[in-house]
Design a protein around this motif. Structure first.
Motif, short mmCIF file in Angstrom:
data_model
loop_
_atom_site.label_atom_id
_atom_site.label_comp_id
_atom_site.label_asym_id
_atom_site.label_seq_id
_atom_site.Cartn_x
_atom_site.Cartn_y
_atom_site.Cartn_z
N ILE A 1 4.22 -20.32 2.32
CA ILE A 1 3.61 -19.44 3.72
C ILE A 1 4.43 -17.60 3.35
O ILE A 1 3.74 -17.23 3.45
CB ILE A 1 3.81 -19.67 4.96
CG1 ILE A 1 3.26 -20.61 5.68
CG2 ILE A 1 3.44 -18.22 5.28
CD1 ILE A 1 2.02 -21.03 5.85
N GLU A 2 5.91 -18.08 2.54
CA GLU A 2 5.97 -16.20 2.31
C GLU A 2 5.79 -15.97 1.78
O GLU A 2 4.59 -15.27 1.13
CB GLU A 2 7.48 -16.06 2.30
CG GLU A 2 8.35 -16.37 4.08
CD GLU A 2 7.25 -15.32 5.30
OE1 GLU A 2 7.75 -14.28 4.27
OE2 GLU A 2 7.72 -15.95 6.20
N THR A 3 5.06 -16.61 0.35
CA THR A 3 5.14 -16.67 -0.49
C THR A 3 3.15 -15.80 -0.73
O THR A 3 2.87 -15.06 -1.13
CB THR A 3 4.99 -17.87 -1.96
OG1 THR A 3 6.50 -18.07 -1.95
CG2 THR A 3 3.93 -17.32 -2.66
N LEU A 4 2.49 -17.17 0.10
CA LEU A 4 1.30 -16.69 0.39
C LEU A 4 1.55 -15.37 1.21
O LEU A 4 0.07 -14.19 1.37
CB LEU A 4 0.88 -17.76 1.60
CG LEU A 4 -0.80 -17.83 2.02
CD1 LEU A 4 -1.70 -17.36 0.32
CD2 LEU A 4 -1.40 -18.93 2.54
N ARG A 5 2.42 -15.36 2.13
CA ARG A 5 2.31 -13.18 3.25
C ARG A 5 2.71 -12.36 2.18
O ARG A 5 1.40 -11.84 2.08
CB ARG A 5 3.36 -13.43 3.67
CG ARG A 5 3.39 -12.47 4.61
CD ARG A 5 4.87 -12.06 5.01
NE ARG A 5 4.78 -13.28 6.32
CZ ARG A 5 4.22 -13.03 7.71
NH1 ARG A 5 4.00 -12.85 7.98
NH2 ARG A 5 5.14 -14.29 8.37
N HIS A 6 2.94 -12.81 0.77
CA HIS A 6 3.47 -11.72 0.00
C HIS A 6 1.71 -11.89 -1.07
O HIS A 6 1.48 -10.06 -1.41
CB HIS A 6 4.29 -11.58 -0.88
CG HIS A 6 5.47 -11.01 0.11
ND1 HIS A 6 5.69 -10.26 0.70
CD2 HIS A 6 6.85 -12.65 -0.25
CE1 HIS A 6 7.84 -10.44 0.72
NE2 HIS A 6 7.41 -12.13 0.28
N GLY A 7 0.87 -12.59 -1.04
CA GLY A 7 -0.14 -12.34 -1.87
C GLY A 7 -1.29 -11.56 -0.95
O GLY A 7 -2.07 -10.34 -1.77
N TYR A 8 -1.28 -11.80 0.54
CA TYR A 8 -2.11 -11.00 1.02
C TYR A 8 -1.42 -9.94 1.20
O TYR A 8 -3.01 -9.37 1.43
CB TYR A 8 -1.64 -12.05 2.78
CG TYR A 8 -3.14 -12.96 2.74
CD1 TYR A 8 -4.55 -12.50 3.19
CD2 TYR A 8 -2.75 -14.40 2.61
CE1 TYR A 8 -4.89 -13.57 3.50
CE2 TYR A 8 -4.38 -15.24 2.64
CZ TYR A 8 -5.38 -15.22 3.35
OH TYR A 8 -6.06 -15.48 3.29
N LEU B 1 -6.59 -20.32 8.24
CA LEU B 1 -5.67 -20.09 8.72
C LEU B 1 -4.89 -18.86 8.35
O LEU B 1 -4.47 -18.62 9.14
CB LEU B 1 -5.06 -20.90 8.83
CG LEU B 1 -5.36 -22.93 8.89
CD1 LEU B 1 -5.17 -24.04 8.95
CD2 LEU B 1 -5.34 -22.91 11.61
N ALA B 2 -4.71 -19.30 6.85
CA ALA B 2 -3.56 -17.63 6.55
C ALA B 2 -3.98 -16.07 7.42
O ALA B 2 -3.16 -16.15 7.47
CB ALA B 2 -3.54 -18.27 5.43
N SER B 3 -5.46 -16.18 7.41
CA SER B 3 -5.69 -14.54 7.24
C SER B 3 -5.74 -14.65 8.31
O SER B 3 -5.48 -13.47 9.33
CB SER B 3 -7.38 -14.78 6.98
OG SER B 3 -7.91 -15.09 5.44
#
Length: 192
Positions: A95-102, A125-127
């Motif tokens: 999740i945190e890796t994806l947050r930085h990617g977003y 969901l991530a969006s």
């Protein structure tokens, strides 16, 4: 096993509820269901090439609506529902890796992952969870899902007969490839 399922979908494509079923699968895949709508889209277009674009449109609209529902789950229900879905797909550590990617590449992530076998529900969901700009999310989801489904429909409409013969001759191979892509999509997410 695959032949029976393929034949069933071909028969169902002429059923009066075929479009509703496709819409339900497309909606669910964008918010909580693991099977991509391509499993129904391809046989339905092959069986009804004259309605290829209508089938793609139903798939697209339902997918976008499902994406909005997935966004809402991520945004409003993260604590009660979203985290459970993330645990189900073993994404807690990502999740945190994806947050930085977003933060840096949110638009590109939505556009690219909407075209791939990676389950779109993870993007929706991530969006929502990362509070990605909602109107922009809807625009990007519309672009990527329409591109995916209309390209498939156009190719099958244009080259349908030889493609159908090719698929039917090698149905088990295509089914295993489809399953491998689906599993590979989940595995790729686990590696990111």
């Amino acid at each position: 096993m695959f032949r029976a399922m393929y034949d069933w979908v071909l028969r169902m494509s002429h059923h009066r509820h075929a479009m509703r079923t496709l819409a339900a699968v497309s909606f669910a895949e964008s918010s909580f269901f693991p099977i991509p709508p391509d499993a129904m889209l391809v046989p339905m277009v092959l069986a009804r090439r004259d309605q290829a674009y209508r089938i793609a449109a139903v798939c697209t609209v339902a997918s976008i609506l499902g994406g909005i529902f997935g966004y809402a789950i991520g945004y409003f229900l993260w604590d009660s529902v979203g985290q459970g879905l993330v645990r189900l797909y073993h994404m807690e550590s990502k999740i945190e890796t994806l947050r930085h990617g977003y933060d840096q590449y949110g638009a590109a992530i939505i556009l690219l992952k909407g075209l791939t076998p990676i389950p779109f529900k993870l993007v929706t969901l991530a969006s929502g969870f990362f509070a990605f700009n909602f109107p922009l999310f809807v625009i990007l989801a519309t672009i990527t899902r329409a591109a995916r489904f209309f390209i498939i429909a156009a190719l099958l409409k244009r080259f349908g007969e030889p493609v159908q013969a090719f698929i039917e001759k090698r149905l088990n191979l295509f089914a295993w490839i489809f399953l491998a892509l689906l599993v590979g999509g989940f595995a790729l997410i686990a590696l990111i």
